[in-house]
Design a protein around this motif. Structure first.
Motif: not given
Length: 660
Positions: A344-350, A403-419
């Motif tokens: 859920p927390v990943s680029r795909e999830g965003g 809010m998600a628009m700014a954070a989404g591109p910084l997330l890694a694909w498949k699995r990411a950490a939010l902090w």
């Protein structure tokens, strides 16, 4: 003679479109290479035929051929040449020919640039585009022939609607149609994939450029239309949630979701069924907008048609294309199981969150636009759904989307950490909070505009953070970071620029939330204080234009006794159509607009003539259209990325037992 040639060209185009609808599809099903290869030449021939018809229509308007009823209704010999040309598509019949011409150009582009597509897929895509062309060419020939003759011919035409005699609205329909018809291509790819029963990463690569091009043109068209309404209609605003405005916003929202979802299909082979559904929805909403405008259901300055037969015809086309496509989707979708798995927390999830919020916004706008029509039809009751509803209903969805628009591109694909993403965005959050506090307590802004300033800066800072993070600034030297930034893919730069453009537009919306206005009646030589300026009416005089007469006021704007601007709002009278229009006067410095509108003249209490002036002070108004231009430029930059131009990755062999 030339109008008859144009009419013949439309008939020829219909025959070619019918052949394009049948032969390539038959060849793909029968695995007949010769029939599949008939698609490209048929598409090119149809483009030539429709182009000839459109050229004949332009010739009729340029020469003011009053034997053609369309020219009589929409042109005049005294009209400037630029508006004679735009008059060819500034009416219902001509605009539909332009619609089909853009569709034919897109079909020819698929034929010409799709050599790397598998033969069966290209054949099916061209066949679906041929079916769409067939329906609209039938619509033109049956209900909206632009070459109908009138006899005896009048001495001159009736002239184009004066509101449409403007360069902004001359360019507005072609840009919108490039957007609408671009989604016809993604629709064709989706239907072809459903017929084939297969969606993969290669399909996502082929769909992305078309969805991106359609989105960019539609963004430009909506922005230009909003700008035209701002300076031409004289009401001081930029968007009134008019049903026809909403009709173009709906496919833009669905198309934005499609653009992001196609990335996931290409990168991860996930969200395949959802992406196909979005491709169908984007074009369905484009057709719905065409129906609403062309059927006469809506009363708007944009609407050209009021013939129920036309509305029924388009409604039938809508039913055939969309109902057929969704029936095929219901039959085929269960077989196209997704392959990519992600947390859920990943680029795909965003992107999934982005899609859900965009589609929810689309649903709110769709319900608010159509509900009054259905209520009138079913219960005979008229209600008005306007800005208060749309503003309140869309805000809870727009905030988390920003809010998600700014954070989404910084997330890694498949699995990411939010902090870690939150840590990289701390300065963007601090900037947004500072903007909110300054707007609230120093500028005295209401809560909503102050929140808008915070969101706008958050989006711009988030886009900058994306580029800085990719370039490695803070983890490597400045020189190396600059070199890495210069080497980033153009698509990465384009996405960041487009997101920043959204932020600039949000700043403009927030600024317009603090706009002020004043209605005042002044005698020549009198002045009034407004927005920190002195506005002095110097006088009102008559003026003769090319095909109109006008009453023009001269207003001097002063600050501390110094002249800042001289403005000349006017009211124009067009004797051909016996129509009066309002011409605003706008002076901008890029951060604010001084906006003046001339109203009626009347006798004052002392017997002297007074002119009624409506004055506006619009903060950050230019940001609205600068932002839309930046968004479109970001899309255009992404299209120049080499990965968008090179051949898509070769399709892997279908898995054992996969549907054919």
């Amino acid at each position: 003679m030339i109008p008859e040639l144009g009419h013949f060209a439309l008939i020829l185009a219909l025959m070619l479109a019918l052949a394009q609808s049948v032969l390539p599809l038959w060849g793909a099903q029968a695995r007949d290479a010769r029939l599949m290869e008939s698609g490209p030449p048929l598409a090119l021939a149809q483009m030539v035929a429709v182009g000839a018809a459109f050229a004949a229509l332009l010739w009729a308007f340029v020469t003011n051929d009053t034997t053609v009823s369309n020219v009589v209704a929409n042109s005049h010999s005294a009209k400037p040449m630029i508006f004679k040309l735009s008059g060819a598509w500034g009416n219902h019949e001509g605009s539909m020919v332009l619609w089909v011409l853009v569709l034919a150009l897109c079909s020819a582009a698929v034929a010409g640039f799709g050599r790397d597509l598998p033969s069966a897929l290209r054949a099916r895509v061209l066949a679906v585009l041929g079916m769409i062309s067939t329906g609209f060419l039938l619509f033109i020939l049956a209900t909206s022939n632009p070459f109908d003759r009138v006899w005896p011919p009048p001495l001159d035409g009736q002239g184009l609607n004066p509101l449409l005699q403007d360069i902004g609205l001359a360019l507005h329909p072609p840009l919108l149609y490039l957007g609408y018809v671009g989604y016809a291509v993604t629709f064709a790819f989706a239907v072809a994939a459903l017929i084939e029963g297969r969606v993969d990463a290669a399909w996502g690569r082929w769909v992305r450029p078309w969805s991106l091009a359609a989105w960019s043109f539609l963004t430009l068209g909506i922005g230009l239309g909003s700008w035209w309404a701002y300076y031409e209609l004289g009401w001081g605003g930029y968007w009134f949630w008019d049903p026809v405005e909403n009709a173009s916003l709906l496919p833009w929202l669905a198309g934005t979701a499609l653009l992001h979802s196609a990335v996931v299909v290409e990168k991860r082979e996930a969200l395949k069924i959802w992406t196909v559904l979005l491709a169908l929805l984007a074009f369905a909403l484009s057709l719905l907008g065409t129906f609403l405008v062309r059927s006469g259901v809506l009363n708007s300055v944009h609407a050209f048609a009021s013939d129920p037969a036309r509305g029924v015809f388009i409604l039938v086309l809508l039913g055939i294309y969309i109902a057929g496509a969704f029936a095929l989707f219901a039959f085929r979708a269960p077989a196209m199981a997704p392959q990519g798995v992600f947390a859920p927390v990943s680029r795909e999830g965003g992107i999934v969150l982005n899609n859900l919020l965009l589609c929810s916004l689309c649903a709110v706008v769709l319900v608010g636009t159509l509900y009054p029509l259905f209520l009138d039809l079913l219960a005979g009751r008229m209600i008005s759904v306007g800005p208060p509803f749309f503003n309140l209903a869309t805000l809870p969805l727009a905030l988390p989307l920003a809010m998600a628009m700014a954070a989404g591109p910084l997330l890694a694909w498949k699995r990411a950490a939010l902090w870690p993403v939150i840590q990289r965005l701390w300065w963007a959050a601090a900037l947004a909070l500072l903007a909110f506090l300054l707007a609230m307590f120093l500028a005295g802004a209401p809560v909503m505009p102050a929140l808008g300033f915070a969101i706008g800066l958050w989006l711009i800072a988030g886009a900058a953070t994306d580029i800085l993070d990719r370039s490695g600034l803070g983890r490597t030297g400045i020189g190396n970071a600059l070199r890495r930034a210069g080497g980033l893919p153009r698509a990465a730069w384009g996405a960041a620029i487009a997101h920043a453009g959204v932020g600039v537009t949000v700043l403009g919306i927030a600024g317009m939330g603090m706009a002020t206005e004043k209605l005042i009646a002044l005698t020549p030589g009198a002045s009034t204080e407004f927005a920190g300026y002195e506005w002095r009416l110097e006088g009102v005089r008559d003026f003769q234009g090319a095909n109109y007469t006008a009453r023009r006021a001269t207003v001097t704007v002063l600050r501390d006794g110094r002249t800042v601007q001289v403005m000349e709002p006017s009211k124009r009278f067009f004797p051909i159509g016996r129509t009066t229009t309002t011409e605003t006067a706008i002076r901008t410095n890029g951060l604010r607009d001084l906006y003046a509108v001339l109203g009626e003249e009347r006798d004052g209490a002392d017997g002297r003539r007074e002119a009624v002036l409506r004055l506006h002070y619009n903060l950050l108004a230019p940001f609205l259209w600068i932002g839309s231009l930046i968004m479109a430029l970001g899309g255009g930059l992404s299209l120049t990325d080499r990965r968008m131009r090179v051949a898509a990755p070769a399709r892997r062999a279908a898995a054992q037992g996969a549907p054919a």
